[in-house]
Design an enzyme around this catalytic site. Structure first.
Site, short mmCIF file in Angstrom:
data_model
loop_
_atom_site.label_atom_id
_atom_site.label_comp_id
_atom_site.label_asym_id
_atom_site.label_seq_id
_atom_site.Cartn_x
_atom_site.Cartn_y
_atom_site.Cartn_z
N PHE A 189 71.21 -24.63 104.50
CA PHE A 189 70.40 -23.72 103.66
C PHE A 189 69.08 -24.36 103.20
CE2 PHE A 189 70.19 -22.46 98.93
CZ PHE A 189 69.17 -21.54 99.14
N ALA B 32 71.63 -33.61 104.40
CA ALA B 32 72.97 -33.33 104.96
C ALA B 32 74.06 -33.68 103.94
CB ALA B 32 73.18 -34.14 106.24
N THR C 205 71.89 -33.37 93.40
CA THR C 205 72.19 -32.16 92.62
C THR C 205 72.31 -32.49 91.13
OG1 THR C 205 74.01 -30.63 92.16
CG2 THR C 205 74.59 -32.60 93.34
N ASP C 206 72.10 -31.47 90.29
CA ASP C 206 72.32 -31.65 88.85
C ASP C 206 73.81 -31.73 88.52
OD1 ASP C 206 73.00 -29.00 89.32
OD2 ASP C 206 71.78 -28.16 87.69
N GLU C 207 74.66 -31.41 89.51
CA GLU C 207 76.11 -31.40 89.23
C GLU C 207 76.65 -32.81 88.96
OE1 GLU C 207 78.56 -28.82 91.54
OE2 GLU C 207 76.87 -27.52 92.05
N TYR D 247 83.15 -32.84 95.13
CA TYR D 247 81.76 -32.68 95.62
C TYR D 247 80.80 -33.47 94.75
CZ TYR D 247 77.09 -30.63 95.96
OH TYR D 247 75.72 -30.47 96.06
N THR E 75 81.17 -37.29 94.88
CA THR E 75 80.63 -37.97 96.07
C THR E 75 79.10 -37.94 96.07
OG1 THR E 75 80.95 -35.95 97.38
CG2 THR E 75 82.68 -37.65 97.53
N LYS E 76 78.50 -36.87 95.53
CA LYS E 76 77.03 -36.87 95.41
C LYS E 76 76.60 -37.94 94.40
CE LYS E 76 74.35 -34.62 97.06
NZ LYS E 76 73.61 -34.68 98.36
N ASN F 23 70.66 -25.17 90.78
CA ASN F 23 71.16 -24.23 91.81
C ASN F 23 70.04 -23.49 92.52
OD1 ASN F 23 73.61 -24.70 90.14
ND2 ASN F 23 74.44 -23.21 91.61
N GLN G 30 78.02 -12.39 96.84
CA GLN G 30 78.02 -11.12 96.10
C GLN G 30 77.19 -10.07 96.83
OE1 GLN G 30 80.25 -11.53 94.15
NE2 GLN G 30 80.16 -13.59 93.31
N ASP H 50 89.88 -18.56 87.25
CA ASP H 50 88.80 -19.55 87.33
C ASP H 50 89.13 -20.66 88.33
OD1 ASP H 50 86.34 -20.57 86.76
OD2 ASP H 50 86.74 -20.94 84.63
N GLY I 259 88.38 -27.07 86.98
CA GLY I 259 87.26 -27.98 86.72
C GLY I 259 85.89 -27.32 86.77
N1 LIG Z 1 72.71 -25.49 97.25
C1 LIG Z 1 72.24 -25.91 96.08
O1 LIG Z 1 72.07 -25.11 95.15
C2 LIG Z 1 71.87 -27.36 95.90
C3 LIG Z 1 71.29 -27.76 94.66
C4 LIG Z 1 70.90 -29.09 94.50
C5 LIG Z 1 71.07 -29.99 95.53
N2 LIG Z 1 71.66 -29.59 96.71
C6 LIG Z 1 71.80 -30.59 97.77
O2 LIG Z 1 70.95 -30.18 98.85
C7 LIG Z 1 71.53 -30.59 100.08
C8 LIG Z 1 71.65 -29.39 101.00
O3 LIG Z 1 72.47 -28.39 100.37
P1 LIG Z 1 72.71 -26.99 101.06
O4 LIG Z 1 73.08 -26.04 100.01
O5 LIG Z 1 71.58 -26.70 101.96
O6 LIG Z 1 73.99 -27.32 101.94
P2 LIG Z 1 74.56 -26.59 103.25
O7 LIG Z 1 76.04 -26.76 103.18
O8 LIG Z 1 73.99 -25.22 103.39
O9 LIG Z 1 73.97 -27.44 104.45
C9 LIG Z 1 74.43 -28.74 104.75
C10 LIG Z 1 73.98 -29.10 106.15
O10 LIG Z 1 74.41 -30.44 106.43
C11 LIG Z 1 74.99 -30.47 107.72
N3 LIG Z 1 76.00 -31.55 107.77
C12 LIG Z 1 77.17 -31.61 107.07
N4 LIG Z 1 77.82 -32.75 107.40
C13 LIG Z 1 77.03 -33.42 108.27
C14 LIG Z 1 77.14 -34.67 108.94
N5 LIG Z 1 78.22 -35.48 108.76
N6 LIG Z 1 76.14 -35.07 109.76
C15 LIG Z 1 75.04 -34.27 109.95
N7 LIG Z 1 74.89 -33.07 109.36
C16 LIG Z 1 75.87 -32.66 108.51
C17 LIG Z 1 75.63 -29.09 107.91
O11 LIG Z 1 75.82 -28.79 109.28
C18 LIG Z 1 74.59 -28.20 107.23
O12 LIG Z 1 73.59 -27.80 108.15
C19 LIG Z 1 72.88 -31.23 99.75
O13 LIG Z 1 72.70 -32.62 99.74
C20 LIG Z 1 73.20 -30.71 98.35
O14 LIG Z 1 73.97 -31.63 97.64
C21 LIG Z 1 72.06 -28.30 96.90
#
Ligand SMILES: NC(=O)c1ccc[n+]([C@@H]2O[C@H](COP(=O)([O-])OP(=O)(O)OC[C@H]3O[C@@H](n4cnc5c(N)ncnc54)[C@H](O)[C@@H]3O)[C@@H](O)[C@H]2O)c1
Length: 331
Positions: free
Chosen positions: A11, A78, A120-122, A147, A150-151, A176, A191, A269, A272
């Protein structure tokens, strides 16, 4: 310049790649494993002379080494990113988020490359609904789920590599995101696509949980600003003052899709489940001059609804399997 973007078929990564194509001349190599969350269609319309997709694992040290050696900048998106999945099976989260990050920073330090770690802020845990405080760069880490744990661990690895080995890295912790190309497992697309399918939205718990929403384009611009102007070793919070509770967000989705605002159900819910996130992005704004451009949440949400309406071919293949997982968990 050549950018190596990990997770660029996910995404936020795909939105960042599109941002680079639109706003810079950089060449982009995407390294993505194409897990269930990755989708090559998210990059399919981009000029292959600008964007190359390498399908592979960030835990594959040989591949990571080779791609890092050829890059000027590594931007690390990733991850395994879905809290609910991390409760069912944390193993992929430990591998990708910890071992994968370790593999990348080892390669970046070996080749002396600029590295940006997307987090992430999480990692900060949650806040009470009436807490006047918001998360900032000095907030103590207190992750709740596999999740976020690990972040948090991956952030700590990057910080240690900066301090111990002089890694040329920055870190960002963002709130988010919403916008196009988000997997239908996540709250807003789930949704919207349920309403398209004539299914009532389902909210966890009381529906009062608060998230601090930011458009993915604003996140992309913030990351690029940090790469260009950020101080090495620093962490920057990214947020756009977009606090909203889940009931209000689903009410807006229903209203914009011509349904009664209360046409949703509350379900058990998630264990956690963090109550509230809120970001103070003063450092990013005042030090680096970044400002969000998409801060009208209602307009961004309407555009996102339109995107899912117009791009059913993109999300439909993942919808049934995603809902089956939610059904199995009673959600
Ligand atoms: N979605 C949010 O609201 C949000 C907010 C803050 C930070 N983030 C961070 O942003 C980053 C991207 O989030 P997202 O929502 O786009 O996630 P997502 O799940 O949509 O995309 C993750 C991508 O990583 C790839 N991937 C997973 N494991 C892999 C591996 N071992 N090797 C190579 N590619 C791999 C997947 O194929 C996917 O394309 C993450 O690090 C997440 O922690 C997300």
């Amino acid at each position: 310049m050549q950018y190596l973007v990990t997770g660029g078929a996910g995404f936020i990564g795909a939105n960042f790649v599109r941002h680079l194509v639109e706003h810079t001349d950089h060449h982009v190599v995407v390294l993505d494993k194409l897990t269930y969350a990755g989708n090559r269609e998210s990059l399919a319309d981009l000029d292959p002379a600008r964007v190359e997709l390498v399908v592979g694992d960030i835990c594959d040290a040989e591949l990571v080494n080779q791609l890092t050696a050829a890059a000027d900048v590594v931007v690390h998106y990733a991850a395994e990113s879905h809290n609910d999945n991390s409760l069912r099976d944390p193993s992929a989260f430990v591998n990708t988020n910890l071992i994968g990050t370790y593999t990348l920073i080892e390669a970046a330090r070996t080749h002396g490359k600029r590295f940006h770690h997307v987090s992430t802020d999480e990692v900060y845990g949650d806040l009470e609904l009436d807490d006047p405080n918001r998360f900032n760069e000095a907030t103590a880490y207190n992750p709740s789920s596999p999740y976020s744990a690990t972040k948090a661990g991956s952030d700590m690895l990057v910080r240690a590599w900066v301090r111990s080995f002089g890694l040329q890295a920055t870190i960002s912790n963002c709130s988010n995101n919403f916008g196009p190309y988000q997997h239908v497992e996540k709250f807003i697309p789930r949704q919207i696509t349920n309403v398209i399918d004539g299914v009532r939205p389902r909210l966890y718990g009381t529906g009062q949980n608060v998230r601090d929403w930011i458009h993915a384009n604003d996140h992309s611009a913030a990351v690029q600003t940090i790469i260009e102007k950020g101080r090495i070793g620093e962490t920057y919070m990214i947020g756009a003052d977009g606090e909203k509770n889940n009931t209000d967000v689903v009410g807006l989705i229903l209203e914009y899709m011509d349904q009664p605002r209360d046409a949703f159900d509350l379900v058990t819910d998630r264990p956690g489940h963090d109550l509230r996130y809120a970001i103070d992005a003063t450092k990013l704004r005042s030090e680096l001059g970044w400002e969000p451009q998409y801060s009208n949440f209602e307009a961004g949400l309407k555009a996102t609804i339109e995107w899912y309406r117009a791009n059913e071919a993109w999300w439909r293949p993942a919808k049934e399997a995603t809902e089956a997982k939610y059904r199995a968990a009673g959600h």
